[in-house]
Design a protein around this motif. Structure first.
Motif, PDB file in Angstrom:
ATOM      1  N   LEU A 109       0.999  -1.202   0.050  1.00  0.00           N
ATOM      2  CA  LEU A 109       0.041  -0.087   0.122  1.00  0.00           C
ATOM      3  C   LEU A 109       0.928   1.221   0.138  1.00  0.00           C
ATOM      4  O   LEU A 109       1.764   1.341   0.904  1.00  0.00           O
ATOM      5  N   GLU A 110       0.641   2.206  -0.938  1.00  0.00           N
ATOM      6  CA  GLU A 110       1.504   3.188  -0.765  1.00  0.00           C
ATOM      7  C   GLU A 110       0.827   4.593  -1.201  1.00  0.00           C
ATOM      8  O   GLU A 110      -0.177   4.636  -2.070  1.00  0.00           O
ATOM      9  N   GLY A 111       0.895   5.749  -0.676  1.00  0.00           N
ATOM     10  CA  GLY A 111       0.241   6.887  -0.434  1.00  0.00           C
ATOM     11  C   GLY A 111       1.131   7.942  -0.304  1.00  0.00           C
ATOM     12  O   GLY A 111       2.395   7.867  -0.067  1.00  0.00           O
ATOM     13  N   ASP A 112       0.892   9.238  -0.664  1.00  0.00           N
ATOM     14  CA  ASP A 112       1.660  10.347  -0.734  1.00  0.00           C
ATOM     15  C   ASP A 112       1.562  11.339   0.475  1.00  0.00           C
ATOM     16  O   ASP A 112       1.926  12.266   0.873  1.00  0.00           O
ATOM     17  N   ALA A 113       0.561  10.802   1.536  1.00  0.00           N
ATOM     18  CA  ALA A 113       0.214  11.679   2.544  1.00  0.00           C
ATOM     19  C   ALA A 113       1.109  11.217   3.820  1.00  0.00           C
ATOM     20  O   ALA A 113       0.905  10.172   4.539  1.00  0.00           O
ATOM     21  N   LYS A 114       2.282  11.623   3.746  1.00  0.00           N
ATOM     22  CA  LYS A 114       3.349  11.085   4.904  1.00  0.00           C
ATOM     23  C   LYS A 114       2.918  10.784   6.360  1.00  0.00           C
ATOM     24  O   LYS A 114       3.027   9.912   6.964  1.00  0.00           O
ATOM     25  N   THR A 115       2.340  12.179   6.839  1.00  0.00           N
ATOM     26  CA  THR A 115       1.766  11.895   8.104  1.00  0.00           C
ATOM     27  C   THR A 115       0.695  10.927   8.395  1.00  0.00           C
ATOM     28  O   THR A 115       0.958   9.996   9.271  1.00  0.00           O
ATOM     29  N   LEU A 116      -0.170  10.699   7.548  1.00  0.00           N
ATOM     30  CA  LEU A 116      -1.033   9.541   7.626  1.00  0.00           C
ATOM     31  C   LEU A 116      -0.517   8.139   7.514  1.00  0.00           C
ATOM     32  O   LEU A 116      -0.638   7.153   8.471  1.00  0.00           O
ATOM     33  N   VAL A 117       0.433   8.022   6.543  1.00  0.00           N
ATOM     34  CA  VAL A 117       1.207   6.806   6.536  1.00  0.00           C
ATOM     35  C   VAL A 117       1.893   6.462   7.818  1.00  0.00           C
ATOM     36  O   VAL A 117       1.806   5.404   8.232  1.00  0.00           O
ATOM     37  N   ASP A 118       2.554   7.425   8.381  1.00  0.00           N
ATOM     38  CA  ASP A 118       3.471   7.259   9.561  1.00  0.00           C
ATOM     39  C   ASP A 118       2.419   6.900  10.621  1.00  0.00           C
ATOM     40  O   ASP A 118       2.760   6.021  11.518  1.00  0.00           O
ATOM     41  N   ILE A 119       1.496   7.426  10.918  1.00  0.00           N
ATOM     42  CA  ILE A 119       0.361   7.235  11.986  1.00  0.00           C
ATOM     43  C   ILE A 119      -0.342   5.714  11.991  1.00  0.00           C
ATOM     44  O   ILE A 119      -0.070   5.106  12.787  1.00  0.00           O
ATOM     45  N   ILE A 120      -0.523   5.398  10.660  1.00  0.00           N
ATOM     46  CA  ILE A 120      -0.920   3.822  10.318  1.00  0.00           C
ATOM     47  C   ILE A 120       0.303   3.007  10.429  1.00  0.00           C
ATOM     48  O   ILE A 120       0.112   1.816  11.429  1.00  0.00           O
ATOM     49  N   VAL A 121       1.313   3.130  10.073  1.00  0.00           N
ATOM     50  CA  VAL A 121       2.495   2.431  10.140  1.00  0.00           C
ATOM     51  C   VAL A 121       2.862   2.171  12.107  1.00  0.00           C
ATOM     52  O   VAL A 121       3.151   1.124  12.329  1.00  0.00           O
ATOM     53  N   GLU A 122       2.700   3.238  12.456  1.00  0.00           N
ATOM     54  CA  GLU A 122       3.212   3.363  13.972  1.00  0.00           C
ATOM     55  C   GLU A 122       2.164   3.110  14.794  1.00  0.00           C
ATOM     56  O   GLU A 122       2.246   2.960  16.182  1.00  0.00           O
ATOM     57  N   LYS A 123       0.674   3.132  14.323  1.00  0.00           N
ATOM     58  CA  LYS A 123      -0.326   2.709  15.139  1.00  0.00           C
ATOM     59  C   LYS A 123      -0.727   3.928  16.179  1.00  0.00           C
ATOM     60  O   LYS A 123      -0.929   3.631  17.240  1.00  0.00           O
ATOM     61  N   ARG A 124      -0.353   4.910  15.781  1.00  0.00           N
ATOM     62  CA  ARG A 124      -0.261   6.071  16.787  1.00  0.00           C
ATOM     63  C   ARG A 124      -1.907   6.583  16.799  1.00  0.00           C
ATOM     64  O   ARG A 124      -2.722   6.283  15.763  1.00  0.00           O
ATOM     65  N   GLN A 125      -2.301   7.191  17.908  1.00  0.00           N
ATOM     66  CA  GLN A 125      -3.649   7.710  18.167  1.00  0.00           C
ATOM     67  C   GLN A 125      -3.653   9.116  17.553  1.00  0.00           C
ATOM     68  O   GLN A 125      -2.460   9.929  17.792  1.00  0.00           O
ATOM     69  N   VAL A 126      -5.047   9.578  17.372  1.00  0.00           N
ATOM     70  CA  VAL A 126      -5.014  10.997  16.783  1.00  0.00           C
ATOM     71  C   VAL A 126      -6.178  11.575  17.706  1.00  0.00           C
ATOM     72  O   VAL A 126      -7.139  11.107  18.080  1.00  0.00           O
ATOM     73  N   ARG A 127      -6.218  12.830  17.731  1.00  0.00           N
ATOM     74  CA  ARG A 127      -7.265  13.557  18.492  1.00  0.00           C
ATOM     75  C   ARG A 127      -8.536  13.364  17.853  1.00  0.00           C
ATOM     76  O   ARG A 127      -9.852  13.430  18.521  1.00  0.00           O
ATOM     77  N   CYS A 128      -8.767  13.796  16.649  1.00  0.00           N
ATOM     78  CA  CYS A 128     -10.186  13.828  15.858  1.00  0.00           C
ATOM     79  C   CYS A 128     -10.730  12.445  15.847  1.00  0.00           C
ATOM     80  O   CYS A 128     -10.084  11.370  15.398  1.00  0.00           O
ATOM     81  N   ALA A 129     -11.821  12.175  16.518  1.00  0.00           N
ATOM     82  CA  ALA A 129     -12.636  11.113  16.667  1.00  0.00           C
ATOM     83  C   ALA A 129     -12.824  10.447  15.352  1.00  0.00           C
ATOM     84  O   ALA A 129     -12.759   8.929  15.181  1.00  0.00           O
TER      85      ALA A 129
END
Length: 202
Positions: A109-129
């Motif tokens: 899976l490859e996309g150009d939105a780096k922040t989102l890719v990093d969040i998914i790979v690192e399984k990080r939490q975000v504030r927006c529900a």
């Protein structure tokens, strides 16, 4: 030594000088960006989301290719009012659903939105529900594949998916292409298959 406000303002004007900015940019070498083929047995998805206008009209697109850079499947769809983050995630989620439906077990899976890719790979939490809900859905689906990798590419390496997302804006209903791609992506696919670089300015 005390740094006066006058000195600070003068330095700010120097830093923000458009001529100096241009000179600095001219000295930076452009980055060659190429699309990479997956390994034999793998299917690669490039996905993208788009959001236009004040109303925030969103669309999604994605393209699956095999190890020979051959077109396998593409999709494009208008998703109504949204923002760019949700559009990117919706594009990926749609691609994951299609991959599962087609029984592809080894997926890149490859996309150009780096922040989102990093969040998914690192399984990080975000504030927006709402965003977190989409991310959690995606993270829960990925283990259903035998092998799955998620990577970032620059926009220049994601042009085919971007083109399909733009087609989504023009579509009254969801579009899926199987084996035969829309003509709008043929040249991009040819360039990608040949490894032709697209130069990105730093």
């Amino acid at each position: 030594m005390m740094f006066s406000f006058t000195s600070f303002s003068r330095c700010q004007r120097l830093v923000n000088n458009p001529i100096l900015t241009l000179i600095r940019n001219l000295h930076k070498e452009p980055i060659p960006v190429t699309w990479e083929k997956p390994e034999i047995g793998w299917t690669k998805l490039n996905f993208d989301g788009s959001c236009k206008g004040r109303a925030g009209k969103g669309s999604i697109g994605g393209i699956f290719r095999n190890h020979k850079a051959e077109f396998v499947l593409g999709y494009a769809e208008s998703i109504g009012k949204t923002n760019s983050t949700i559009a990117e995630l919706a594009a990926l989620r749609r691609g994951l659903d299609l991959a599962l439906e087609n029984g592809w077990n080894d997926v890149w899976l490859e996309g150009d939105a780096k922040t989102l890719v990093d969040i998914i790979v690192e399984k990080r939490q975000v504030r927006c529900a709402e965003v977190q809900r989409h991310i959690s859905d995606i993270i829960s689906i990925i283990p259903e594949f035998d092998h799955c990798i998620v990577t970032h590419t620059y926009r220049e390496g994601n042009r085919a998916a971007d083109k399909l997302a733009q087609l989504g804006h023009q579509s009254e209903k969801p579009q899926i292409w199987i084996h035969i791609p829309p003509h709008q992506v043929l040249q991009i696919m040819h360039d990608d298959a040949e490894g032709k670089p697209v130069f990105r300015r730093r």
